[in-house]
Scaffold this motif. Structure first.
Motif, PDB file in Angstrom:
ATOM      1  N   MET A 148       0.835  -1.209   0.000  1.00  0.00           N
ATOM      2  CA  MET A 148       0.000   0.000   0.000  1.00  0.00           C
ATOM      3  C   MET A 148       0.862   1.248   0.000  1.00  0.00           C
ATOM      4  SD  MET A 148      -2.959  -0.686   2.786  1.00  0.00           S
ATOM      5  CE  MET A 148      -3.543  -2.349   3.089  1.00  0.00           C
ATOM      6  N   ALA A 149       0.381   2.265  -0.698  1.00  0.00           N
ATOM      7  CA  ALA A 149       0.967   3.599  -0.640  1.00  0.00           C
ATOM      8  C   ALA A 149      -0.129   4.588  -0.282  1.00  0.00           C
ATOM      9  CB  ALA A 149       1.611   3.977  -1.972  1.00  0.00           C
ATOM     10  N   LEU A 150       0.218   5.524   0.599  1.00  0.00           N
ATOM     11  CA  LEU A 150      -0.716   6.530   1.104  1.00  0.00           C
ATOM     12  C   LEU A 150      -0.089   7.901   0.915  1.00  0.00           C
ATOM     13  CD1 LEU A 150      -3.185   7.461   2.890  1.00  0.00           C
ATOM     14  CD2 LEU A 150      -1.703   7.038   4.878  1.00  0.00           C
ATOM     15  N   GLY A 151      -0.736   8.749   0.108  1.00  0.00           N
ATOM     16  CA  GLY A 151      -0.287  10.119  -0.083  1.00  0.00           C
ATOM     17  C   GLY A 151      -1.188  11.072   0.666  1.00  0.00           C
ATOM     18  N   TYR A 152      -0.661  12.278   1.014  1.00  0.00           N
ATOM     19  CA  TYR A 152      -1.445  13.200   1.836  1.00  0.00           C
ATOM     20  C   TYR A 152      -0.785  14.571   1.848  1.00  0.00           C
ATOM     21  CZ  TYR A 152       2.172  11.071   4.725  1.00  0.00           C
ATOM     22  OH  TYR A 152       3.358  10.567   5.158  1.00  0.00           O
ATOM     23  N   SER A 153      -1.523  15.552   2.389  1.00  0.00           N
ATOM     24  CA  SER A 153      -1.026  16.903   2.624  1.00  0.00           C
ATOM     25  C   SER A 153      -0.381  16.977   3.994  1.00  0.00           C
ATOM     26  CB  SER A 153      -2.168  17.921   2.555  1.00  0.00           C
ATOM     27  OG  SER A 153      -2.753  17.972   1.270  1.00  0.00           O
ATOM     28  N   TYR A 191       5.539  24.069   5.764  1.00  0.00           N
ATOM     29  CA  TYR A 191       4.600  24.768   4.897  1.00  0.00           C
ATOM     30  C   TYR A 191       3.751  23.746   4.148  1.00  0.00           C
ATOM     31  CZ  TYR A 191       7.460  28.877   5.850  1.00  0.00           C
ATOM     32  OH  TYR A 191       8.117  29.912   6.480  1.00  0.00           O
ATOM     33  N   PRO A 192       2.576  24.127   3.654  1.00  0.00           N
ATOM     34  CA  PRO A 192       1.714  23.146   2.975  1.00  0.00           C
ATOM     35  C   PRO A 192       2.449  22.425   1.851  1.00  0.00           C
ATOM     36  CG  PRO A 192       0.511  25.172   3.375  1.00  0.00           C
ATOM     37  CD  PRO A 192       1.937  25.456   3.738  1.00  0.00           C
ATOM     38  N   GLY A 193       2.652  21.124   2.041  1.00  0.00           N
ATOM     39  CA  GLY A 193       3.409  20.313   1.094  1.00  0.00           C
ATOM     40  C   GLY A 193       2.777  18.953   0.906  1.00  0.00           C
ATOM     41  N   ILE A 194       3.513  18.057   0.240  1.00  0.00           N
ATOM     42  CA  ILE A 194       2.976  16.751  -0.164  1.00  0.00           C
ATOM     43  C   ILE A 194       3.968  15.658   0.239  1.00  0.00           C
ATOM     44  CG2 ILE A 194       2.041  15.380  -2.052  1.00  0.00           C
ATOM     45  CD1 ILE A 194       1.852  17.990  -3.695  1.00  0.00           C
ATOM     46  N   ARG A 195       3.485  14.666   0.963  1.00  0.00           N
ATOM     47  CA  ARG A 195       4.312  13.526   1.366  1.00  0.00           C
ATOM     48  C   ARG A 195       3.551  12.222   1.140  1.00  0.00           C
ATOM     49  NH1 ARG A 195       6.816  15.557   7.225  1.00  0.00           N
ATOM     50  NH2 ARG A 195       7.494  17.650   6.535  1.00  0.00           N
ATOM     51  N   TYR A 196       4.252  11.110   1.391  1.00  0.00           N
ATOM     52  CA  TYR A 196       3.623   9.799   1.253  1.00  0.00           C
ATOM     53  C   TYR A 196       4.326   8.813   2.167  1.00  0.00           C
ATOM     54  CZ  TYR A 196       7.627   8.603  -1.741  1.00  0.00           C
ATOM     55  OH  TYR A 196       8.898   8.378  -2.225  1.00  0.00           O
ATOM     56  N   THR A 197       3.643   7.713   2.441  1.00  0.00           N
ATOM     57  CA  THR A 197       4.202   6.615   3.202  1.00  0.00           C
ATOM     58  C   THR A 197       3.712   5.307   2.586  1.00  0.00           C
ATOM     59  OG1 THR A 197       4.529   5.733   5.437  1.00  0.00           O
ATOM     60  CG2 THR A 197       2.309   6.505   4.897  1.00  0.00           C
ATOM     61  N   MET A 252       1.964   1.544   8.881  1.00  0.00           N
ATOM     62  CA  MET A 252       2.711   2.038   7.740  1.00  0.00           C
ATOM     63  C   MET A 252       4.186   1.995   8.131  1.00  0.00           C
ATOM     64  SD  MET A 252       0.818   2.803   5.132  1.00  0.00           S
ATOM     65  CE  MET A 252      -0.967   2.677   4.884  1.00  0.00           C
ATOM     66  N   THR A 253       4.916   1.037   7.581  1.00  0.00           N
ATOM     67  CA  THR A 253       6.235   0.667   8.097  1.00  0.00           C
ATOM     68  C   THR A 253       7.407   1.291   7.356  1.00  0.00           C
ATOM     69  OG1 THR A 253       6.218  -1.260   6.645  1.00  0.00           O
ATOM     70  CG2 THR A 253       5.376  -1.560   8.892  1.00  0.00           C
ATOM     71  N   LEU A 254       7.164   1.922   6.201  1.00  0.00           N
ATOM     72  CA  LEU A 254       8.266   2.299   5.320  1.00  0.00           C
ATOM     73  C   LEU A 254       8.744   3.731   5.494  1.00  0.00           C
ATOM     74  CD1 LEU A 254       7.170   0.472   2.036  1.00  0.00           C
ATOM     75  CD2 LEU A 254       8.715  -0.307   3.840  1.00  0.00           C
ATOM     76  N   GLY A 255       8.360   4.358   6.593  1.00  0.00           N
ATOM     77  CA  GLY A 255       8.805   5.734   6.782  1.00  0.00           C
ATOM     78  C   GLY A 255       8.036   6.688   5.891  1.00  0.00           C
ATOM     79  N   GLU A 256       8.613   7.860   5.695  1.00  0.00           N
ATOM     80  CA  GLU A 256       7.903   8.911   4.965  1.00  0.00           C
ATOM     81  C   GLU A 256       8.777   9.453   3.843  1.00  0.00           C
ATOM     82  OE1 GLU A 256       4.736  12.012   6.545  1.00  0.00           O
ATOM     83  OE2 GLU A 256       6.765  12.637   7.117  1.00  0.00           O
ATOM     84  N   GLY A 257       8.169   9.588   2.660  1.00  0.00           N
ATOM     85  CA  GLY A 257       8.824  10.220   1.526  1.00  0.00           C
ATOM     86  C   GLY A 257       8.217  11.581   1.250  1.00  0.00           C
ATOM     87  N   THR A 258       8.988  12.440   0.618  1.00  0.00           N
ATOM     88  CA  THR A 258       8.531  13.787   0.285  1.00  0.00           C
ATOM     89  C   THR A 258       8.431  13.943  -1.222  1.00  0.00           C
ATOM     90  OG1 THR A 258       9.536  14.743   2.263  1.00  0.00           O
ATOM     91  CG2 THR A 258       9.052  16.246   0.461  1.00  0.00           C
ATOM     92  N   ILE A 259       7.258  14.328  -1.688  1.00  0.00           N
ATOM     93  CA  ILE A 259       7.095  14.660  -3.103  1.00  0.00           C
ATOM     94  C   ILE A 259       7.506  16.099  -3.343  1.00  0.00           C
ATOM     95  CG2 ILE A 259       5.352  14.990  -4.919  1.00  0.00           C
ATOM     96  CD1 ILE A 259       4.032  12.437  -3.934  1.00  0.00           C
ATOM     97  N   ILE A 260       7.069  17.016  -2.464  1.00  0.00           N
ATOM     98  CA  ILE A 260       7.505  18.408  -2.554  1.00  0.00           C
ATOM     99  C   ILE A 260       7.305  19.074  -1.200  1.00  0.00           C
ATOM    100  CG2 ILE A 260       5.280  19.266  -3.398  1.00  0.00           C
ATOM    101  CD1 ILE A 260       8.686  20.564  -4.591  1.00  0.00           C
TER     102      ILE A 260
END
Length: 457
Positions: A358-363, A371-377, A388-396
């Motif tokens: 599973m991948a979960l994206g969010y604000s 600041y208002p940005g975009i990440r995923y886990t 959610m075991t894989l930590g957090e990635g940053t899209i922007i």
């Protein structure tokens, strides 16, 4: 986890943007309120941005030619076609306007349709794809006190062939009925398949909603409500809509402490006026787009999510995996993603790849330095349940804030799975740059990120 591609799409048009998009074999199509555009997978613009109403230029239902709102785009991997949509707003008769690409090329021509919702305004339309139907759910308001949830099945086979007499069947769940209101709240999501494995031909189409016993809709416990929609396109269509089950879930609180209005919720760096806080929208009793469905042959899985107050005063993302085996539903796992760092995470979208990862994206935002940005886990299919075991990635990362007193944030975002490998996730959401903030109080941008999770090839 690392991004493969990451590119800017739209800048400010209206507030909120309601960003959503879909990936196909060769293209990415994004729609926001009023406009859409077609890109290749490298982010090169092929068509647009142009008014959504232009899809219906010359169409007999002239209201469809206006650039209206709440658009949704789907790629139908079973038919190799694209669906683009919007509602109408003029009245007194309202429509869901649906365009189906005539080929697999989203830059080409489209068959156009308009399905009447009568005198009811079809707010918040959400779409799903099934074997022989496209499904729409709406949050409808009549001319006086009427309120309820509309459910529509559209005759897919005729639509993809351009037949003008494509039919639809409609159900209306009366929200003024106190027994029904907790079961539908502010909306239901229709299942939307990923992957090549179709649902069984006779399988009911699931529709999912949520209920919170701390909210004002009369629910007595926290739950997922699952409805079954059955449609057979005969000479006279046969259709039914029934509540299949209620699945109790771990307690959650969708009512976030917001003031001065229910939309002024999430603080931003440097903002002291609470009227310029961002809208979490969690008080809407509904899951957020999509209800991503996948048929694993021995069972069917669906994942969805909603924004909640994860800890006092901190927003998080509650996510669910529902399974259906032999026609019966169960809650396989659930979790709330809120790592405890004081960052608000909300307005999510979740999906599964072909391995069941599973991948979960969010604000994201906080009142200090995020600041208002975009990440995923994400998580892998064999990981401990509910995590959610894989930590957090940053899209922007964002660099600016929204300074309008219209606190609206987009009503939904969208994560989809690339049909070419059934592994790569593509996520679209909005964020802020300092330049955007300086150009407009609501000068948001949208951005696409794509990534794979480990072990999926």
């Amino acid at each position: 986890m690392s991004n493969q591609d990451n590119f800017n799409i739209f800048g400010f048009r209206v507030n909120p943007p309601d960003p959503n998009g879909e990936v196909g074999p060769n293209n990415y199509v994004e729609m926001i309120n009023l406009v859409f555009a077609v890109y290749d997978k490298g982010g090169n613009l092929l068509v647009g941005p142009i008014d959504t109403g232009s899809l219906w230029s010359g169409f007999p239902v002239s209201d469809c030619t206006d650039p209206s709102g709440d658009p949704v785009v789907l790629y139908d991997q079973f038919m190799d076609r694209w669906l683009l949509s919007q509602f109408t707003t003029a009245g007194p008769e309202y429509f869901n306007c649906v365009a189906i690409s005539t080929t697999s090329d989203p830059t080409g021509s489209y068959y156009r349709y308009a399905f009447s919702t009568g005198v009811n305004f079809p707010d918040y339309p959400k779409y799903g794809n099934w074997t022989d139907s496209y499904v729409i759910t709406t949050r409808e308001f009549g001319p006086t006190i009427e309120y309820g949830i509309g459910v529509y099945a559209l005759e897919k086979n005729k639509m993809v062939n351009g037949e003008p007499n494509a039919r639809n069947v409609r159900f209306f769940i009366d929200g003024n009925d106190p027994d029904l209101l907790p079961l539908v709240g502010d909306g239901l999501l229709p299942a939307d398949p990923d992957g090549k494995q179709k649902p069984k031909n006779d399988a009911a189409i699931p529709l999912v909603g949520t209920q919170d016993d701390d909210a004002s809709y009369g629910a007595t416990f926290d739950a997922l409500n699952i409805w079954d929609l059955l449609v057979k396109w005969r000479s006279t269509p046969i259709a039914s809509l029934d509540l299949a089950t209620q699945l109790p879930v771990a307690s959650f609180d969708s009512i976030f402490p917001c003031a001065p209005t229910s939309r002024d919720c999430l603080p931003q760096p440097g903002i002291v006026d609470p009227a310029q806080y961002l809208d979490i929208l969690s008080y809407r009793q509904r899951p957020t787009f999509r209800l991503a469905y996948r048929n694993f042959k021995t069972y069917e899985a669906m994942v969805t999510n909603q924004s909640v107050e994860a800890t006092p005063g901190v927003a998080g993302v509650r996510w669910y995996e529902i399974r259906r085996t032999g026609g019966g539903y169960s809650l396989y796992q659930q979790g709330t993603y809120a790592p405890g760092d004081g960052v608000h995470r909300w307005m999510g979208s979740i999906a599964m790849d072909k391995k069941g990862n599973m991948a979960l994206g969010y604000s994201v935002v906080n009142g200090v330095d995020v600041y208002p940005g975009i990440r995923y886990t994400g998580r892998l299919s064999g990981d401990p349940l509910g995590q959610m075991t894989l930590g957090e990635g940053t899209i922007i990362d964002g660099s600016g804030v929204q300074t309008t007193t219209n606190s609206r944030w987009g009503d939904y975002t969208d994560i989809t799975v690339d049909p070419t490998d059934d592994c790569t996730f593509w996520y679209v959401n909005e964020y802020y740059t300092l330049a955007g903030q300086q150009s407009s109080p609501a000068g948001w941008q949208t951005r696409i990120g794509s990534f794979k999770l480990p072990g999926c090839q």
